[in-house]
Motif scaffolding. Structure first.
Motif, PDB file in Angstrom:
ATOM      1  N   MET A   1       0.833  -1.211   0.000  1.00 55.14           N
ATOM      2  CA  MET A   1       0.000   0.000   0.000  1.00 55.14           C
ATOM      3  C   MET A   1       0.871   1.265   0.000  1.00 55.14           C
ATOM      4  SD  MET A   1      -3.295   1.030   0.516  1.00 55.14           S
ATOM      5  CE  MET A   1      -4.131   2.517   0.998  1.00 55.14           C
ATOM      6  N   LEU A   2       1.775   1.321   0.984  1.00 57.73           N
ATOM      7  CA  LEU A   2       2.613   2.507   1.113  1.00 57.73           C
ATOM      8  C   LEU A   2       3.467   2.694  -0.138  1.00 57.73           C
ATOM      9  CD1 LEU A   2       2.742   4.527   3.291  1.00 57.73           C
ATOM     10  CD2 LEU A   2       4.748   3.405   4.229  1.00 57.73           C
ATOM     11  N   SER A  65      -2.874  15.823  -3.298  1.00 56.22           N
ATOM     12  CA  SER A  65      -2.277  14.728  -4.063  1.00 56.22           C
ATOM     13  C   SER A  65      -2.076  13.504  -3.165  1.00 56.22           C
ATOM     14  CB  SER A  65      -0.953  15.170  -4.683  1.00 56.22           C
ATOM     15  OG  SER A  65       0.027  15.299  -3.683  1.00 56.22           O
ATOM     16  N   VAL A  66      -1.953  13.721  -1.852  1.00 54.71           N
ATOM     17  CA  VAL A  66      -1.796  12.579  -0.950  1.00 54.71           C
ATOM     18  C   VAL A  66      -3.087  11.753  -0.921  1.00 54.71           C
ATOM     19  CG1 VAL A  66      -1.251  11.846   1.389  1.00 54.71           C
ATOM     20  CG2 VAL A  66      -0.174  13.885   0.447  1.00 54.71           C
ATOM     21  N   ALA A  67      -4.197  12.468  -0.762  1.00 55.48           N
ATOM     22  CA  ALA A  67      -5.472  11.747  -0.770  1.00 55.48           C
ATOM     23  C   ALA A  67      -5.658  11.014  -2.090  1.00 55.48           C
ATOM     24  CB  ALA A  67      -6.619  12.737  -0.547  1.00 55.48           C
ATOM     25  N   PHE A  68      -5.275  11.685  -3.152  1.00 59.67           N
ATOM     26  CA  PHE A  68      -5.378  11.096  -4.486  1.00 59.67           C
ATOM     27  C   PHE A  68      -4.523   9.824  -4.576  1.00 59.67           C
ATOM     28  CE2 PHE A  68      -3.188  10.917  -8.649  1.00 59.67           C
ATOM     29  CZ  PHE A  68      -4.263  10.686  -9.486  1.00 59.67           C
ATOM     30  N   GLY A  78      -6.858  -3.186  -4.771  1.00 56.57           N
ATOM     31  CA  GLY A  78      -8.118  -3.898  -4.612  1.00 56.57           C
ATOM     32  C   GLY A  78      -8.628  -3.869  -3.182  1.00 56.57           C
ATOM     33  N   ARG A  79      -8.090  -2.962  -2.393  1.00 53.44           N
ATOM     34  CA  ARG A  79      -8.508  -2.899  -0.995  1.00 53.44           C
ATOM     35  C   ARG A  79      -9.141  -1.540  -0.728  1.00 53.44           C
ATOM     36  NH1 ARG A  79      -8.155  -6.369   2.447  1.00 53.44           N
ATOM     37  NH2 ARG A  79      -6.912  -8.245   2.134  1.00 53.44           N
ATOM     38  N   LEU A  80     -10.294  -1.359  -1.277  1.00 52.25           N
ATOM     39  CA  LEU A  80     -10.953  -0.075  -1.086  1.00 52.25           C
ATOM     40  C   LEU A  80     -11.821  -0.192   0.156  1.00 52.25           C
ATOM     41  CD1 LEU A  80     -10.859   2.484  -2.704  1.00 52.25           C
ATOM     42  CD2 LEU A  80     -13.050   1.889  -3.662  1.00 52.25           C
ATOM     43  N   ASP A  81     -11.183  -0.156   1.323  1.00 51.65           N
ATOM     44  CA  ASP A  81     -11.952  -0.361   2.540  1.00 51.65           C
ATOM     45  C   ASP A  81     -11.785   0.823   3.478  1.00 51.65           C
ATOM     46  OD1 ASP A  81      -9.393  -0.646   3.448  1.00 51.65           O
ATOM     47  OD2 ASP A  81      -9.448  -2.825   3.198  1.00 51.65           O
ATOM     48  N   ALA A  82     -12.173   0.624   4.709  1.00 54.42           N
ATOM     49  CA  ALA A  82     -12.137   1.724   5.657  1.00 54.42           C
ATOM     50  C   ALA A  82     -10.712   2.110   6.049  1.00 54.42           C
ATOM     51  CB  ALA A  82     -12.942   1.354   6.900  1.00 54.42           C
ATOM     52  N   ALA A  83      -9.784   1.186   5.865  1.00 55.14           N
ATOM     53  CA  ALA A  83      -8.440   1.431   6.393  1.00 55.14           C
ATOM     54  C   ALA A  83      -7.761   2.619   5.722  1.00 55.14           C
ATOM     55  CB  ALA A  83      -7.588   0.187   6.218  1.00 55.14           C
ATOM     56  N   TRP A  84      -7.842   2.681   4.397  1.00 57.68           N
ATOM     57  CA  TRP A  84      -7.130   3.785   3.739  1.00 57.68           C
ATOM     58  C   TRP A  84      -7.710   5.129   4.118  1.00 57.68           C
ATOM     59  CZ3 TRP A  84      -8.628   7.382  -0.026  1.00 57.68           C
ATOM     60  CH2 TRP A  84      -9.929   7.237  -0.526  1.00 57.68           C
ATOM     61  N   THR A  85      -9.010   5.141   4.411  1.00 56.56           N
ATOM     62  CA  THR A  85      -9.616   6.422   4.773  1.00 56.56           C
ATOM     63  C   THR A  85      -9.073   6.920   6.107  1.00 56.56           C
ATOM     64  OG1 THR A  85     -11.474   5.282   5.766  1.00 56.56           O
ATOM     65  CG2 THR A  85     -11.725   5.987   3.504  1.00 56.56           C
ATOM     66  N   LEU A 143     -15.192  10.994   3.800  1.00 53.09           N
ATOM     67  CA  LEU A 143     -14.190  10.179   4.501  1.00 53.09           C
ATOM     68  C   LEU A 143     -14.709   9.792   5.880  1.00 53.09           C
ATOM     69  CD1 LEU A 143     -10.822  11.943   3.647  1.00 53.09           C
ATOM     70  CD2 LEU A 143     -11.394   9.581   3.173  1.00 53.09           C
ATOM     71  N   ALA A 144     -15.395  10.744   6.512  1.00 56.42           N
ATOM     72  CA  ALA A 144     -15.936  10.449   7.838  1.00 56.42           C
ATOM     73  C   ALA A 144     -16.907   9.275   7.770  1.00 56.42           C
ATOM     74  CB  ALA A 144     -16.621  11.689   8.407  1.00 56.42           C
ATOM     75  N   VAL A 145     -17.768   9.298   6.753  1.00 57.77           N
ATOM     76  CA  VAL A 145     -18.745   8.213   6.641  1.00 57.77           C
ATOM     77  C   VAL A 145     -18.040   6.893   6.355  1.00 57.77           C
ATOM     78  CG1 VAL A 145     -20.905   7.499   5.606  1.00 57.77           C
ATOM     79  CG2 VAL A 145     -20.255   9.892   5.558  1.00 57.77           C
ATOM     80  N   THR A 146     -17.102   6.938   5.410  1.00 51.56           N
ATOM     81  CA  THR A 146     -16.438   5.689   5.041  1.00 51.56           C
ATOM     82  C   THR A 146     -15.661   5.116   6.220  1.00 51.56           C
ATOM     83  OG1 THR A 146     -16.226   6.607   2.839  1.00 51.56           O
ATOM     84  CG2 THR A 146     -15.015   4.607   3.279  1.00 51.56           C
ATOM     85  N   GLU A 147     -14.997   6.003   6.950  1.00 52.55           N
ATOM     86  CA  GLU A 147     -14.210   5.485   8.067  1.00 52.55           C
ATOM     87  C   GLU A 147     -15.104   4.911   9.158  1.00 52.55           C
ATOM     88  OE1 GLU A 147     -11.057   6.664  11.500  1.00 52.55           O
ATOM     89  OE2 GLU A 147     -12.170   8.264  10.490  1.00 52.55           O
ATOM     90  N   LYS A 148     -16.140   5.655   9.490  1.00 50.61           N
ATOM     91  CA  LYS A 148     -16.971   5.233  10.612  1.00 50.61           C
ATOM     92  C   LYS A 148     -17.899   4.082  10.256  1.00 50.61           C
ATOM     93  CE  LYS A 148     -16.582   8.523  13.893  1.00 50.61           C
ATOM     94  NZ  LYS A 148     -15.633   8.535  14.871  1.00 50.61           N
ATOM     95  N   ARG A 149     -18.397   4.110   9.039  1.00 52.20           N
ATOM     96  CA  ARG A 149     -19.476   3.202   8.707  1.00 52.20           C
ATOM     97  C   ARG A 149     -19.155   2.235   7.583  1.00 52.20           C
ATOM     98  NH1 ARG A 149     -23.666   2.128  10.877  1.00 52.20           N
ATOM     99  NH2 ARG A 149     -25.202   2.742   9.326  1.00 52.20           N
ATOM    100  N   GLY A 150     -18.045   2.484   6.914  1.00 50.53           N
ATOM    101  CA  GLY A 150     -17.676   1.569   5.847  1.00 50.53           C
ATOM    102  C   GLY A 150     -18.536   1.678   4.597  1.00 50.53           C
ATOM    103  N   THR A 151     -19.302   2.766   4.492  1.00 46.23           N
ATOM    104  CA  THR A 151     -20.109   2.941   3.270  1.00 46.23           C
ATOM    105  C   THR A 151     -19.474   3.964   2.348  1.00 46.23           C
ATOM    106  OG1 THR A 151     -21.416   4.363   4.671  1.00 46.23           O
ATOM    107  CG2 THR A 151     -22.437   2.320   3.964  1.00 46.23           C
TER     108      THR A 151
END
Lengths: 538, 174, 158
Positions: A1-2, A65-68, A78-85, A143-151
């Motif tokens: 990832m990094l 650009s970091v968020a990007f 392929g890991r579009l989950d809560a962790a990266w947020t 980002l808040a929603v994705t991190e907290k709720r995974g949606t």
């Protein structure tokens, strides 16, 4: 990832370094055509506001650009989950805070330096900075929603791509010369074609990656109508509509022209007409957001908690224009309703949250810094809205002719010109007028507006004199010599204009406060980790 | 599959935008259309630079294809443009000048120094006729056909490279 | 030699084209009624200066902007309506001078798209929430959990 993140960022910087080297090489020799005294910097730019404004903006653009990079890395992996947020939130907040400050500084500079007291012109270059700000704001919330709720996982990734793409698009718009702006940059089509290629590659490739790799399955986390999830979705949609509106207005003349349909202009009246209702909608939901719970909330409970805030906001906002302006103004009342609604709802929420603590202070202290960041940021937004509503509707402007010894009454103040003199500055000559400002016979201040001539460029410039105040600014710009010792002068009373930038400062502070939250710190206890995991799991 | 297509949507929007931006690079954003194309030349009654007592009006531009050039002594690019205007006059184009926001003395001095390709110069000291024509920067050149209708406008000075184009336009409306 | 001249011209252009933000023109103009002054301010703020890069005529000091301001004031004193004054300017300088573009077949997209988008947005929210209202919360898969654990442990131990 990094590794992927760093790889993406490396590619972005390679692109920009190539741009510098190929189209405007810093290593090229200018000899022998160097002017002996130098060309002198444009006098408008000889100002401290302009020293801080560009780096702040760039911290914002580049920070996104970091968020990007994280979004692309997450998509590729392929890991579009809560962790990266979780990782990307502090970066986004910092970039956003700097962009907010950068824009506010630019606005403040334009206000006191350009001599006509405007603070936002909907100029293409301003819009170019406003676009990533809007999507950046949307990104912070999603980002808040994705991190907290995974949606909203794909949506958040897309917003991260959009935000940086719009920063790049801004670079293209201002550097290629496709649009005319009052901001002059060194631009030419050969640079334009390079940035367009860079833009096409970066954005095209990332949107392609998005289309191919974004998860096929839509999330299955449930939420109801009156949930914070749904409200944040509405927030995002409104911010995206605002973004599209600004983008559309900015490039529409270009598109028509390219289609051979003639030349039109899209300016402040268009943007103001559309932004007022959109902002009103946004604020209406902004009051609800912080109070609502994740997932689901009973309508009756929300009603109970916010009914009084709503009523109070309506009454106060309807009353204030009477008290302040003497003349009721619907636009002001509307702006105040929105601002008060946001603030009172926040207060109510703070009250509810601390009610069960041993003392209110202890309760407030228990709230996380991230929460405080949200509170301060929203408060900032409300304050900016008050500023916009007041200064747009209650500003007084008069152009007058004044000679030494003459007096004029404007907005309850009397302005007496007592002196007119010439002076020599370090690199300019100036005519200075001295004005004594009084109210009800009491001396308020002495203002010294100047008309300067900068010698190296032979460029005239107005140096505004103003008395800043929390509730109103007195603003005087010196115009032309009208002969017989009389000068043209523009005198303005600008109520609440400081609130614009004060609000922006609070917004940026809110962003930075949230970054300082405990859970983003590196040393994290096992306990904190497990709470985090629990959060992600539920 | 449907969702995949939906995910492609942002890319398509971007490609569309990119196309227009690319087209935009080749365009000149400071170019302006004239609002008067295919319109009758505005009515006026003014004196001439040469003779304060003379009176000319829009009928001056009838019956022949005429190139109307708005110029002024204080405009540096007008000096650059003069050789091209002289060439055009030599090639048989009828030229009428509008001396814009100038004084008679300065206007005449200018013509003495840089040559006079004009059949006559309309004297417009207050820029009223210029305003009717939508002139926003000198020099500007209008092509008026034999019916007194404006057919073509050139903003900015006519460079040596532009001469052929102007001659062609004149030929088109003869 | 020709190259030198061209380079020189280019340099001149570069130098001279920078200060586009000329300082604002301040004119003293008196109207009989305050309403007229108000209308004058609005009109001059919504008319674009054809000569300048991106400025309204109220803040530009180019000569044509001054002429246009003068004309706006004259027409106002003659008792013309705002629309007549705008039409007057468009007849001479083209649609380009309107900062507030008129709604016609070219601009319906410009004016309409934001409203359409708000409606589409409302529709999306409705669909989304209806679909999600009764959705079950899915626990993380074992694999996801492990990945998360690994991530946080690594970050925490750094």
């Amino acid at each position: 990832m990094l590794a992927r993140v760093l790889g993406v960022m490396g590619m972005v910087s390679t692109g920009f370094l190539l741009f510098i080297l190929i189209t405007s090489s810093p290593f090229e020799r200018l000899l022998p055509g160097v002017p002996q005294d130098g060309a002198d910097l444009n006098p408008l730019l000889q100002d401290v506001g302009l020293i801080f404004h560009p780096p702040m903006l760039y911290m914002g653009y580049v920070g996104f650009s970091v968020a990007f990079a994280f979004a692309i890395a997450a998509l590729l992996g392929g890991r579009l989950d809560a962790a990266w947020t979780r990782w990307v939130r502090p970066w986004t907040n910092i970039a956003w805070a700097f962009l907010t400050m950068g824009i506010a500084l630019g606005s403040w500079w334009a206000y006191y330096e350009l001599g006509w007291g405007g603070w936002w012109f909907w100029d293409p270059v301003e819009n170019a900075s406003f676009l990533p700000w809007l999507t950046g704001t949307a990104l912070i919330h999603s980002l808040a929603v994705t991190e907290k709720r995974g949606t909203f996982k794909s949506w958040t990734a897309l917003l991260a791509i959009f935000t940086f793409s719009l920063s790049l698009l801004g670079t293209f718009l201002v550097r290629s010369g496709v649009l005319t702006s009052v901001h002059a940059f060194a631009n030419d089509p050969s640079r334009g074609i390079f940035i367009l290629a860079l833009l096409g590659f970066t954005v095209g490739a990332s949107l392609l990656i998005f289309a191919l790799r974004a998860p096929r399955m839509s999330g299955n986390v449930g939420f109801g109508w009156l949930s914070r999830d749904a409200l944040l979705l509405i927030n995002n949609i409104l911010l995206v509509v605002m973004t599209v509106t600004v983008l559309l207005g900015t490039v529409y003349p270009l598109i028509l022209d390219a289609l051979g349909l003639g030349k039109i202009s899209v300016g402040p009246p268009y943007f103001n007409t559309l932004f007022v209702p959109l902002t009103v909608l946004l604020c209406a939901f902004m009051g609800l957001g912080p109070v609502a719970r994740w997932k689901q909330m009973a309508g009756r409970e929300l009603m109970r908690r916010l009914l009084w805030s709503g009523i109070a906001a309506l009454i106060m906002a309807a009353a204030v224009p009477f008290i302040y302006g003497g003349e009721w103004n619907a636009a002001v009342a509307l702006g105040l309703v929105m601002a008060l609604w946001v603030v009172l709802a926040l207060m109510r929420d703070l009250f509810d949250k601390t009610r069960h603590a041993s003392s209110p202070l202890a309760g407030l202290r228990k709230l996380s810094l991230a929460h405080w960041g949200m509170v301060v940021g929203h408060l900032g937004m409300a304050i900016t809205i008050v500023g916009v509503a007041m200064v747009s509707n209650y500003a007084i402007e008069r152009n007058v002719r004044l000679a030494v010894g003459e007096r004029v009454e404007i907005g309850g103040y009397s302005f007496t010109m007592t002196d007119l003199s010439e002076r020599r500055g370090p690199n300019f000559l100036a005519d200075t007028a001295t004005l004594e400002v009084a109210r009800d016979g009491q001396h308020v201040t002495t203002l010294r507006p100047e008309k300067r001539l900068y010698i190296a460029r032979g460029q005239p410039m107005t140096d505004v004199a103003l008395r800043p105040g929390l509730l109103q600014d007195i603003y005087v710009a010196l115009g032309e010599d009208l002969g017989d010792g009389a000068w043209a002068m523009r005198i303005q009373i600008k109520p609440f204009v400081r609130w614009l930038w004060l609000g922006a400062l609070l917004m940026a502070t809110g962003g930075l406060l949230a970054v300082a939250d405990r859970r983003y710190r590196r040393q994290r206890s096992v306990a904190a980790d497990s709470t985090l995991l629990r959060e992600v799991h539920t | 599959m449907k969702r995949r297509l939906l995910l492609l949507f942002p890319l398509l929007v971007f490609l569309g935008l990119g196309f227009f931006l690319y087209r935009g690079l080749a365009m000149d954003p400071s170019a302006r259309d004239s609002a008067l194309l295919a319109q009758q030349f505005p009515a006026f009654t003014l004196s001439t630079l040469e003779d304060p007592d003379a009176r000319v009006d829009e009928s001056l531009l009838l019956e022949q294809v005429t190139l109307v050039n708005v110029w002024a002594e204080w405009c540096p690019t007008c000096k650059e443009e003069m050789p091209q205007l002289l060439t055009l006059a030599e090639r048989g184009v009828r030229l009428v000048g509008i001396n814009y926001k100038d004084t008679r003395v300065k206007g005449r001095e200018f013509l003495d120094e840089f040559g006079d390709p004009f059949e006559v110069n309309i004297f417009d000291p207050d820029g009223d006729l210029g305003f009717e024509l939508g002139v926003y920067g000198v020099p500007e050149t209008f092509l008026v056909d034999a019916e007194g209708i404006i057919r073509y406008k050139h903003t900015g000075y006519i460079t040596p490279e532009d001469v052929e184009r102007v001659v062609q336009e004149v030929g088109k409306w003869r | 030699m020709a190259l030198m001249t061209r380079a020189g011209l280019l340099l001149l252009l570069l130098i001279t084209s920078v200060p586009v933000l000329a300082d604002s023109a301040i004119e003293v103009r008196d109207f009989e009624r305050p309403v007229m002054a108000e209308r004058y301010r609005d009109l001059t703020a919504s008319l674009r200066c054809p000569k300048c890069d991106a400025q309204a005529i109220d803040s530009s000091d180019s000569p044509v902007a001054a002429d246009m301001r003068e004309r706006v004031a004259d027409l106002l004193r003659e008792g013309r309506s705002d629309k007549e004054i705008l039409d007057y300017m468009v007849a001479r300088f083209g649609e380009f001078v309107l900062y507030n573009p008129r709604l016609d077949e070219r601009t319906w997209l410009l004016w309409g798209l934001p409203f359409v988008l708000v409606m589409i947005g409302g529709f999306i929210v409705a669909v989304f929430v209806r679909k999600r209202k009764h959705a079950q919360v899915r626990a993380l898969s074992a694999e996801e959990r492990e990945y998360l654990n690994a991530l946080f442990n690594r970050e925490g131990s750094e």
